[in-house]
Scaffold this motif. Structure first.
Motif, PDB file in Angstrom:
ATOM      1  N   THR A 366       0.848  -1.189  -0.065  1.00 25.23           N
ATOM      2  CA  THR A 366       0.012   0.160   0.038  1.00 25.23           C
ATOM      3  C   THR A 366       0.835   1.268  -0.033  1.00 25.23           C
ATOM      4  O   THR A 366       0.384   2.234  -0.265  1.00 25.23           O
ATOM      5  CB  THR A 366      -0.993   0.112   1.207  1.00 25.23           C
ATOM      6  OG1 THR A 366      -0.247   0.028   2.470  1.00 25.23           O
ATOM      7  CG2 THR A 366      -1.668  -1.113   1.355  1.00 25.23           C
ATOM      8  N   GLN A 367       2.234   1.067   0.219  1.00 28.66           N
ATOM      9  CA  GLN A 367       3.209   2.174   0.378  1.00 28.66           C
ATOM     10  C   GLN A 367       3.735   2.403  -1.021  1.00 28.66           C
ATOM     11  O   GLN A 367       4.653   3.284  -1.304  1.00 28.66           O
ATOM     12  CB  GLN A 367       4.133   2.055   1.374  1.00 28.66           C
ATOM     13  CG  GLN A 367       3.375   2.191   2.712  1.00 28.66           C
ATOM     14  CD  GLN A 367       4.402   1.997   3.802  1.00 28.66           C
ATOM     15  OE1 GLN A 367       5.557   2.195   3.416  1.00 28.66           O
ATOM     16  NE2 GLN A 367       4.288   2.232   5.318  1.00 28.66           N
ATOM     17  N   GLY A 370       2.652   2.891  -8.980  1.00 34.83           N
ATOM     18  CA  GLY A 370       3.059   3.727 -10.056  1.00 34.83           C
ATOM     19  C   GLY A 370       4.539   3.241 -10.592  1.00 34.83           C
ATOM     20  O   GLY A 370       5.218   4.118 -10.992  1.00 34.83           O
ATOM     21  N   LEU A 371       4.745   2.381 -10.115  1.00 30.89           N
ATOM     22  CA  LEU A 371       6.163   1.654 -10.694  1.00 30.89           C
ATOM     23  C   LEU A 371       6.534   1.160 -12.094  1.00 30.89           C
ATOM     24  O   LEU A 371       7.467   0.788 -12.492  1.00 30.89           O
ATOM     25  CB  LEU A 371       6.883   0.536  -9.822  1.00 30.89           C
ATOM     26  CG  LEU A 371       7.138   1.037  -8.277  1.00 30.89           C
ATOM     27  CD1 LEU A 371       7.519  -0.119  -7.305  1.00 30.89           C
ATOM     28  CD2 LEU A 371       8.324   2.102  -8.162  1.00 30.89           C
ATOM     29  N   TRP A 372       5.256   0.921 -12.842  1.00 27.57           N
ATOM     30  CA  TRP A 372       5.545   0.453 -14.277  1.00 27.57           C
ATOM     31  C   TRP A 372       6.210   1.298 -15.171  1.00 27.57           C
ATOM     32  O   TRP A 372       7.102   0.799 -15.765  1.00 27.57           O
ATOM     33  CB  TRP A 372       4.126   0.196 -14.713  1.00 27.57           C
ATOM     34  CG  TRP A 372       4.049  -0.277 -16.168  1.00 27.57           C
ATOM     35  CD1 TRP A 372       3.950   0.308 -17.371  1.00 27.57           C
ATOM     36  CD2 TRP A 372       4.339  -1.684 -16.447  1.00 27.57           C
ATOM     37  NE1 TRP A 372       4.024  -0.448 -18.372  1.00 27.57           N
ATOM     38  CE2 TRP A 372       4.477  -1.951 -17.876  1.00 27.57           C
ATOM     39  CE3 TRP A 372       4.480  -2.806 -15.732  1.00 27.57           C
ATOM     40  CZ2 TRP A 372       4.665  -3.014 -18.487  1.00 27.57           C
ATOM     41  CZ3 TRP A 372       4.711  -3.990 -16.378  1.00 27.57           C
ATOM     42  CH2 TRP A 372       4.645  -4.212 -17.729  1.00 27.57           C
ATOM     43  N   SER A 373       6.138   2.601 -15.019  1.00 27.53           N
ATOM     44  CA  SER A 373       7.072   3.593 -15.868  1.00 27.53           C
ATOM     45  C   SER A 373       8.485   3.894 -15.224  1.00 27.53           C
ATOM     46  O   SER A 373       9.442   3.868 -16.150  1.00 27.53           O
ATOM     47  CB  SER A 373       6.329   4.905 -15.696  1.00 27.53           C
ATOM     48  OG  SER A 373       6.285   5.554 -14.325  1.00 27.53           O
ATOM     49  N   ARG A 374       8.688   3.281 -13.972  1.00 26.49           N
ATOM     50  CA  ARG A 374      10.029   3.392 -13.406  1.00 26.49           C
ATOM     51  C   ARG A 374      10.943   2.145 -13.408  1.00 26.49           C
ATOM     52  O   ARG A 374      12.131   1.998 -13.412  1.00 26.49           O
ATOM     53  CB  ARG A 374      10.000   3.860 -11.957  1.00 26.49           C
ATOM     54  CG  ARG A 374       9.423   5.294 -11.677  1.00 26.49           C
ATOM     55  CD  ARG A 374       9.059   5.747 -10.397  1.00 26.49           C
ATOM     56  NE  ARG A 374       8.812   7.007 -10.131  1.00 26.49           N
ATOM     57  CZ  ARG A 374       7.569   7.336 -10.284  1.00 26.49           C
ATOM     58  NH1 ARG A 374       6.638   6.551 -10.647  1.00 26.49           N
ATOM     59  NH2 ARG A 374       7.275   8.797  -9.906  1.00 26.49           N
ATOM     60  N   ARG A 375      10.054   1.014 -13.115  1.00 29.37           N
ATOM     61  CA  ARG A 375      10.518  -0.257 -13.338  1.00 29.37           C
ATOM     62  C   ARG A 375      10.038  -1.216 -14.137  1.00 29.37           C
ATOM     63  O   ARG A 375       9.405  -2.393 -13.771  1.00 29.37           O
ATOM     64  CB  ARG A 375      10.389  -0.931 -11.680  1.00 29.37           C
ATOM     65  CG  ARG A 375      10.894   0.168 -10.706  1.00 29.37           C
ATOM     66  CD  ARG A 375      12.432   0.232 -10.429  1.00 29.37           C
ATOM     67  NE  ARG A 375      12.985  -1.062 -10.189  1.00 29.37           N
ATOM     68  CZ  ARG A 375      12.943  -1.577  -8.987  1.00 29.37           C
ATOM     69  NH1 ARG A 375      12.632  -0.883  -7.897  1.00 29.37           N
ATOM     70  NH2 ARG A 375      13.513  -2.820  -8.805  1.00 29.37           N
ATOM     71  N   ALA A 442       2.201   6.903  -7.534  1.00 34.67           N
ATOM     72  CA  ALA A 442       3.190   6.325  -6.979  1.00 34.67           C
ATOM     73  C   ALA A 442       2.940   7.094  -5.609  1.00 34.67           C
ATOM     74  O   ALA A 442       2.797   8.235  -5.245  1.00 34.67           O
ATOM     75  CB  ALA A 442       4.410   6.962  -7.640  1.00 34.67           C
ATOM     76  N   ASN A 443       3.360   6.197  -4.391  1.00 39.79           N
ATOM     77  CA  ASN A 443       3.365   6.732  -3.095  1.00 39.79           C
ATOM     78  C   ASN A 443       4.874   7.125  -2.708  1.00 39.79           C
ATOM     79  O   ASN A 443       5.783   6.923  -3.688  1.00 39.79           O
ATOM     80  CB  ASN A 443       3.005   5.631  -2.117  1.00 39.79           C
ATOM     81  CG  ASN A 443       1.459   5.405  -2.184  1.00 39.79           C
ATOM     82  OD1 ASN A 443       0.745   6.327  -2.040  1.00 39.79           O
ATOM     83  ND2 ASN A 443       1.042   4.299  -2.554  1.00 39.79           N
ATOM     84  N   PRO A 444       4.871   7.920  -1.676  1.00 40.28           N
ATOM     85  CA  PRO A 444       6.399   8.390  -1.352  1.00 40.28           C
ATOM     86  C   PRO A 444       7.427   7.330  -1.399  1.00 40.28           C
ATOM     87  O   PRO A 444       8.432   7.452  -1.761  1.00 40.28           O
ATOM     88  CB  PRO A 444       6.094   8.826   0.172  1.00 40.28           C
ATOM     89  CG  PRO A 444       4.677   9.357   0.198  1.00 40.28           C
ATOM     90  CD  PRO A 444       3.940   8.292  -0.779  1.00 40.28           C
ATOM     91  N   MET A 445       7.239   6.151  -1.130  1.00 43.05           N
ATOM     92  CA  MET A 445       7.994   5.074  -1.063  1.00 43.05           C
ATOM     93  C   MET A 445       8.745   4.529  -2.448  1.00 43.05           C
ATOM     94  O   MET A 445       9.524   4.092  -2.531  1.00 43.05           O
ATOM     95  CB  MET A 445       7.611   3.858  -0.331  1.00 43.05           C
ATOM     96  CG  MET A 445       7.602   3.953   1.224  1.00 43.05           C
ATOM     97  SD  MET A 445       9.092   4.117   1.745  1.00 43.05           S
ATOM     98  CE  MET A 445       8.874   4.232   3.577  1.00 43.05           C
ATOM     99  N   ALA A 446       7.841   4.908  -3.455  1.00 41.05           N
ATOM    100  CA  ALA A 446       7.887   4.353  -4.721  1.00 41.05           C
ATOM    101  C   ALA A 446       8.538   5.845  -5.883  1.00 41.05           C
ATOM    102  O   ALA A 446       8.514   5.769  -6.944  1.00 41.05           O
ATOM    103  CB  ALA A 446       6.867   3.752  -5.573  1.00 41.05           C
TER     104      ALA A 446
END
Length: 619
Positions: A366-367, A370-375, A442-446
């Motif tokens: 949950t933290q 939005g990582l598809w564009s970054r990872r 994307a949450n802060p952790m991501a």
């Protein structure tokens, strides 16, 4: 040449043992001079040699009958313990799979544990696991398999407790070790009890004996129940499942090996014992019941977790539960295929999530987001692992689940319904994690989470690529079930169960449903989130009973045993201190003391005579 490698396959478990022994040279004193990395590189080389040996030996075993190699271990006083090794396509294939996944895990650890100085200890333990599992794959003896399983349990304890300066790690290692002891103790009883009945511990000979065996139904039922207790603990089946969840406190590279192939060691033994267990219908029913409860319960619990490691641990228990159902229904071929497809797919899943946790410093799904564009590489690896595990054609998980459901459709339709439900729930669970990590905002952790270094990314990509091409490998080896012989309606049901689970999950976690998602009835949500309150039940029943008995034993030891000993000591001291005052050196005092003693003895003797005299002269 291939025949030579096949005949010398017993050497394969020795390669990682050599690497483990060489790791000793990089313990702390030398590590300060050379750094920890050489220990990892040595083990990588030895594992690569083991893989090559298995690959060269495999052609000589394909479509050939199994060869038994006898290694004499102990022959004394009429007791002959010989280690039989089965050289077959299945055993050599299992060795290649174990060594291959261990090689990827070791390469993955090069980047994951880059800043850790405990490489020698970590790689030595991975080598111990590899040697144990390769030996287990080749071993044709239940007795020696039990010994190997005990060694692997010790390795599990040490690997989970790798970071032993953390309290949760120590607790997880301890609980994993003690939980497995329950099943292992019952398994040992079964191992000792089956020998007088079958006259052998060899799996192949026990399979032949079971074809004509005439044993008491009650006896074989009790022995069978004891034999399945060990695999229940190794495969983290209900109610011996909590250890796998707590084992997630260990490093991610060890999780790759543990969740993909280590948990399957119990299932491997269970499949080998299937001819013996089939003598007791109640035992087969118990296997199905354990597998069904675990598969349904674990997938439901996995859906309610926010820790990605816990999700993966319960997913492992669920798929081992599916294997239990397959064995209980007599579908051993489907069970082998399920073990293979799950091991490959889960490797890509765990490596992908581990890569994300390493950079994002969070295991809470949950933290992230939005990582598809970054990872994108990690996302594709997770996607390949997910579709390789669930039943989505044309990937490996689809063929394994289809063969299993088709095999039980006519005789046990209720079991087929359970398998379809489990497949839908598993598809829902892996899709849920995928959506929460790689989509939405994307949450802060991501916010800052780039792809990892090559030593983490490369093995992840290899695992994903092999998962993607696994059906081609199986087709080349003629291991896929024949499409013409399968029920097409069952195939559609399997496909629709997967699409239903993935579709509902995507609608919920990609749609406008308010996050975090909550069930309408909070008690049900808490029931799933807290693992059916199993830890609380353990604390209030098993742990509570042991605690009460321990307190009672402590009180008895402190106040009864120690109290009696202390009383004797006090009396001895008091008597000694009293008697020392009687030592005066005066003769008349000694004579007086003796006189008093003689008088007392005389009174005691005459008292009994006088009482007898009164009885004679009385009225």
């Amino acid at each position: 040449m291939a025949q030579f490698f096949a005949q010398s396959s017993w050497l394969i478990p020795c390669y990682p043992l050599v690497g483990m022994a060489l790791s000793i040279f990089w313990f702390p004193s030398i590590t300060r001079l050379t750094g920890p990395r050489p220990a990892g590189y040595v083990n990588l080389i030895m594992t690569a040699i083991a893989i090559l040996h298995g690959v060269f030996a495999f052609p000589a075993t394909w479509n050939q009958p199994a060869q038994i190699v006898q290694l004499s271990w102990l022959n004394v006083a009429g007791l002959n313990l010989t280690l039989p090794l089965e050289i077959s396509a299945i055993s050599i294939g299992a060795v290649i799979l174990v060594a291959g996944i261990n090689f990827l895990a070791q390469l993955y650890a090069v980047g994951y544990l880059e800043m850790d100085w405990g490489w020698a200890r970590f790689y030595a333990l991975l080598a111990l696991f590899e040697a144990g599992m390769c030996s287990l794959a080749l071993c044709d003896s239940l007795f020696f398999s039990y010994i190997i399983l005990e060694i692997l349990t010790l390795g599990t304890y040490l690997l989970i407790g790798f970071w032993f300066n953390q309290s949760l790690v120590v607790t997880g290692a301890r609980d994993a070790f003690l939980t497995k002891r329950i099943g292992d103790l019952l398994l040992l009883m079964g191992v000792l009890a089956i020998y007088p009945l079958a006259g052998t511990w060899n799996f192949s000979e026990m399979a032949q004996w079971s074809q004509t065996a005439d044993v008491d139904p009650t006896v074989i039922t009790l022995v069978g129940l004891a034999l399945i207790a060990g695999p229940m603990g190794k495969c983290a089946q209900f109610p011996l499942h909590l250890w796998l969840d707590e084992a997630m406190e260990g490093p991610f590279p060890s999780t790759v090996l543990r969740n993909s192939v280590v948990v399957a060691t119990g299932a491997w033994i269970l499949i080998k014992l299937e001819p013996v267990l089939s003598l007791a219908p109640r035992v087969m029913t118990a296997i199905i019941a354990v597998g069904a409860v675990t598969a349904l319960g674990a997938t439901l619990i996995a859906i309610a977790q926010i820790d990605v490691k816990r999700t993966l641990s319960y997913l492992a228990s669920a798929y081992m539960g599916v294997v239990f159902i397959a064995v209980g229904c007599g579908q051993t071929t489907a069970a082998f295929l399920m073990l293979l497809t799950y091991a490959v797919g889960s490797t890509a899943l765990i490596m992908s999530t581990g890569s994300i946790v390493l950079n994002s410093i969070s295991q809470d799904v949950t933290q992230l987001g939005g990582l598809w564009s970054r990872r994108p590489i990690s996302g594709l690896a997770y996607l390949m692992g997910a579709i390789g595990v669930v039943a989505l054609p044309p990937f490996g998980g689809f063929w394994a689940m289809l063969q299993l459901v088709d095999g039980v459709w006519a005789t046990r339709p209720w079991a087929a319904a359970i398998l379809l439900t489990v497949n839908a729930l598993a598809a829902f669970g892996v899709t849920r994690v995928f959506c929460l990590i790689f989509f939405n905002e994307a949450n802060p952790m991501a916010q800052r989470s780039p792809e990892n270094i090559w030593s983490v990314t490369l093995p992840m990509v290899i695992a994903a690529a092999f998962t993607f091409h696994l059906p081609l490998v199986l087709q080349r080896l003629s291991l896929l079930p024949s499409w013409n012989l399968l029920n097409k309606d069952v195939a559609l049901l399997v496909l629709w169960s997967t699409l239903f689970g993935m579709g509902i999950s995507a609608i919920i976690y990609l749609g406008s449903v308010k996050k975090p998602v909550r069930l309408p009835w909070k008690p049900l949500q808490d029931l799933l989130a807290y693992d059916f309150y199993t830890p609380r039940l353990y604390r209030s029943s098993v742990v509570g009973s042991v605690d009460i008995l321990s307190r009672i034993a402590d009180w008895g030891d402190r106040y009864i045993v120690d109290g009696l000993v202390n009383l004797i000591g006090f009396v001895s001291i008091f008597g000694g201190e009293t008697l020392k005052y009687s030592t005066t050196g005066k003769t008349q005092f000694y004579i007086l003391t003796i006189s008093f003693g003689v008088a007392i003895i005389a009174v005691l003797v005459s008292w009994s005579l006088l009482s007898n005299l009164s009885i004679v002269v009385g009225p």
